[in-house]
Design an enzyme around this catalytic site. Structure first.
Site, PDB file in Angstrom:
ATOM      1  N   PHE A 182     -64.013  28.842  32.600  1.00 60.95           N
ATOM      2  CA  PHE A 182     -64.159  29.493  31.300  1.00 60.95           C
ATOM      3  C   PHE A 182     -65.632  29.759  31.041  1.00 60.95           C
ATOM      4  O   PHE A 182     -66.453  28.847  31.101  1.00 60.95           O
ATOM      5  CB  PHE A 182     -63.586  28.647  30.152  1.00 60.95           C
ATOM      6  CG  PHE A 182     -63.666  29.363  28.841  1.00 60.95           C
ATOM      7  CD1 PHE A 182     -62.740  30.344  28.513  1.00 60.95           C
ATOM      8  CD2 PHE A 182     -64.700  29.111  27.951  1.00 60.95           C
ATOM      9  CE1 PHE A 182     -62.832  31.048  27.318  1.00 60.95           C
ATOM     10  CE2 PHE A 182     -64.801  29.814  26.752  1.00 60.95           C
ATOM     11  CZ  PHE A 182     -63.856  30.781  26.438  1.00 60.95           C
TER      12      PHE A 182
ATOM     13  N   ASP B 121     -72.837  26.750  34.691  1.00 60.43           N
ATOM     14  CA  ASP B 121     -72.506  26.864  33.274  1.00 60.43           C
ATOM     15  C   ASP B 121     -72.333  25.439  32.751  1.00 60.43           C
ATOM     16  O   ASP B 121     -71.303  24.799  32.993  1.00 60.43           O
ATOM     17  CB  ASP B 121     -71.224  27.694  33.111  1.00 60.43           C
ATOM     18  CG  ASP B 121     -70.769  27.790  31.652  1.00 60.43           C
ATOM     19  OD1 ASP B 121     -71.236  26.978  30.823  1.00 60.43           O
ATOM     20  OD2 ASP B 121     -69.936  28.668  31.358  1.00 60.43           O
TER      21      ASP B 121
ATOM     22  N   LYS C 236     -72.934  24.997  22.944  1.00 63.09           N
ATOM     23  CA  LYS C 236     -72.194  23.899  22.306  1.00 63.09           C
ATOM     24  C   LYS C 236     -73.094  22.820  21.698  1.00 63.09           C
ATOM     25  O   LYS C 236     -73.708  23.058  20.674  1.00 63.09           O
ATOM     26  CB  LYS C 236     -71.178  23.325  23.300  1.00 63.09           C
ATOM     27  CG  LYS C 236     -70.096  24.340  23.646  1.00 63.09           C
ATOM     28  CD  LYS C 236     -68.735  23.738  23.904  1.00 63.09           C
ATOM     29  CE  LYS C 236     -67.642  24.761  23.765  1.00 63.09           C
ATOM     30  NZ  LYS C 236     -67.358  25.526  24.966  1.00 63.09           N
TER      31      LYS C 236
HETATM   32  C1  LIG Z   1     -67.360  27.024  25.187  1.00 63.34           C
HETATM   33  C2  LIG Z   1     -67.799  27.499  26.505  1.00 63.34           C
HETATM   34  C3  LIG Z   1     -68.340  28.792  26.671  1.00 63.34           C
HETATM   35  C4  LIG Z   1     -68.421  29.797  25.546  1.00 63.34           C
HETATM   36  O1  LIG Z   1     -69.247  29.400  24.520  1.00 63.34           O
HETATM   37  P1  LIG Z   1     -69.190  30.184  23.089  1.00 63.34           P
HETATM   38  O2  LIG Z   1     -70.269  29.540  22.292  1.00 63.34           O
HETATM   39  O3  LIG Z   1     -67.811  29.958  22.550  1.00 63.34           O
HETATM   40  O4  LIG Z   1     -69.431  31.604  23.375  1.00 63.34           O
HETATM   41  C5  LIG Z   1     -68.768  29.143  27.933  1.00 63.34           C
HETATM   42  N1  LIG Z   1     -68.698  28.288  28.966  1.00 63.34           N
HETATM   43  C6  LIG Z   1     -68.186  27.049  28.844  1.00 63.34           C
HETATM   44  C7  LIG Z   1     -68.155  26.141  30.011  1.00 63.34           C
HETATM   45  C8  LIG Z   1     -67.710  26.612  27.614  1.00 63.34           C
HETATM   46  O5  LIG Z   1     -67.175  25.402  27.504  1.00 63.34           O
END
Ligand SMILES: *Cc1c(COP(=O)(O)O)cnc(C)c1O
Length: 397
Positions: free
Chosen positions: A138, A223, A252
């Site tokens: 994600f 990420d 986050k």
């Molecule tokens: C939550 C998340 C995102 C997206 O972040 P947003 O602030 O919602 O755009 C991207 N990568 C990972 C691994 C995430 O957990």
């Protein structure tokens, strides 16, 4: 306003993108939130791994208050102290040399994707732009990041997607090697799949991916939007695997609740971004940077990070003990305070049963219960989570 009224207004005026729990939150303190009716809930989701310091942390509140009075926003036409200091702190605490600030995780990943493409374009020409990402990953909801996300349910209906992405199974070196070509610019992955069900990559796999990237001049993008900022017991998850990426994204927990994202890179890679190649009106604004700087200080200067690691281990052991008792628990996975249990059944009813007992948990992929509480959660609060869960699961046997 009571919950029912709030629900009615929300459903009438807000676009219908979220399936919300029937609960309206009014305030928070520590690891607890309080609803419109004044009831307290133990929050083991923590704003989806955002409220790393819980709610109302006095030092965080004080520095945000101070900055609000001094300067909320100017623009990137000028220099500001919080911006410079946060970039320096992130660079000093990580493999990276330089930082670009955004306002969310998806935006941080957009920056990473643009940076990787630009670097590859500058060094190898226009035919080397492909990015390999992982199945069940994600990376966000913008067009490029939902394309990077290896889940068709996130992409469905938004075609045409952004060209230049391909997906490989997670934690599978052979599949990755088989998909690397002369067009591969970067490999992008989460060291632990967060939304994808709390799946931890093996250290051997990540080391081999690093070696593959180095050997083939491919950029490695981590990420760490969910795994970063102490979530897994170290400031960044990569630090536990004995390797370093070339680019890392944060979001986050970075601002402790104030929206901010960041894309970090080594000097060599960061050079690909020159004047005018990327930007953001709000990105790195003084309020957001002040919050993030304070979050970092609290995590690093106190015992918070170390204690969160211990509490993560405590939670993990507690969940493993539950697995012995309940055959519907297929697997317990995670690091630090990013823990998950894979069930043989649907997780949603269990989330609802816990909510009825005033404990907020989350479910991903339909059948993985996920625990991402504030890093300041106490051992006694983890005990409440464990006994609540035990109670809920015993009633379902
Ligand atoms: C939550 C998340 C995102 C997206 O972040 P947003 O602030 O919602 O755009 C991207 N990568 C990972 C691994 C995430 O957990």
């Amino acid at each position: 306003m009571l919950t029912e009224e709030l629900q009615a207004i929300t459903h009438q005026y807000v676009m219908n993108t979220y399936d919300r729990l029937p609960l309206s939150i009014v305030r928070g303190q520590g690891s607890k939130v309080y609803d419109a009716e004044g009831r307290a809930y133990l929050d083991c989701v923590g704003g989806i791994a955002v409220n790393a310091l819980g709610y109302g942390h006095p030092d965080l509140v004080a520095s945000i208050e101070r900055q609000v009075r001094q300067l909320i926003h100017t623009s990137n036409l000028f220099y500001t102290e919080p911006h410079a200091k946060l970039a320096r702190e992130l660079a000093e605490q990580s493999f990276a040399d330089k930082v670009f600030f955004a306002n969310s995780g998806a935006e941080a990943n957009e920056a990473a994707i643009k940076l990787a493409r630009k670097y590859s374009h500058d060094h190898f020409g226009p035919n080397r732009s492909e990015i390999l990402t992982m199945e069940n990953s994600f990376h966000g909801r913008t067009l490029a990041t939902l394309t990077a996300t290896g889940q068709t349910k996130v992409q469905h209906g938004f075609e045409p997607l952004v060209p230049g992405f391909r997906y490989v199974p997670y934690n599978d070196l052979q599949a990755l090697e088989a998909n690397v070509t002369e067009h591969t610019a970067a490999i992008m992955l989460e060291p632990i799949l967060g939304e994808g069900g709390v799946v931890v990559a093996s250290a051997d796999y990540l080391k081999a991916v690093r070696n593959l990237c180095t050997a083939r001049n491919i950029l490695l993008i981590f990420d760490e939007i969910q795994t970063g900022m102490g979530r897994t017991g170290t400031l960044f998850a990569y630090q536990q695997f004995g390797i370093q990426p070339d680019i890392m994204t944060l979001g986050k927990g970075l601002g402790g609740g104030i929206p901010i994202g960041a894309c970090l890179a080594t000097d060599t890679v960061a050079k690909a971004f020159t004047y005018g190649t990327h930007g953001s009106t709000f990105g790195g604004n003084p309020l957001a940077c002040t919050a993030a700087l304070q979050v970092l200080r609290i995590l690093l200067e106190g015992e918070e990070l170390k204690r969160s690691q211990e509490r993560g281990n405590y939670l993990h052991k507690g969940l493993l003990a539950m697995q012995e008792r309940f055959p519907i628990i297929k697997e317990v996975r995670g690091r630090g305070l990013l823990q998950g249990i894979e069930l043989t059944v649907d997780g949603k009813p269990i989330v609802m049963d816990c909510l009825a007992r005033r404990v907020i948990i989350n479910c991903t992929m339909g059948h993985v219960l996920r625990f991402i509480p504030p890093l300041i959660i106490t051992q006694a609060e983890i005990d409440v989570l464990l006994t609540t869960l035990t109670d809920v699961l015993s009633k379902r046997q």
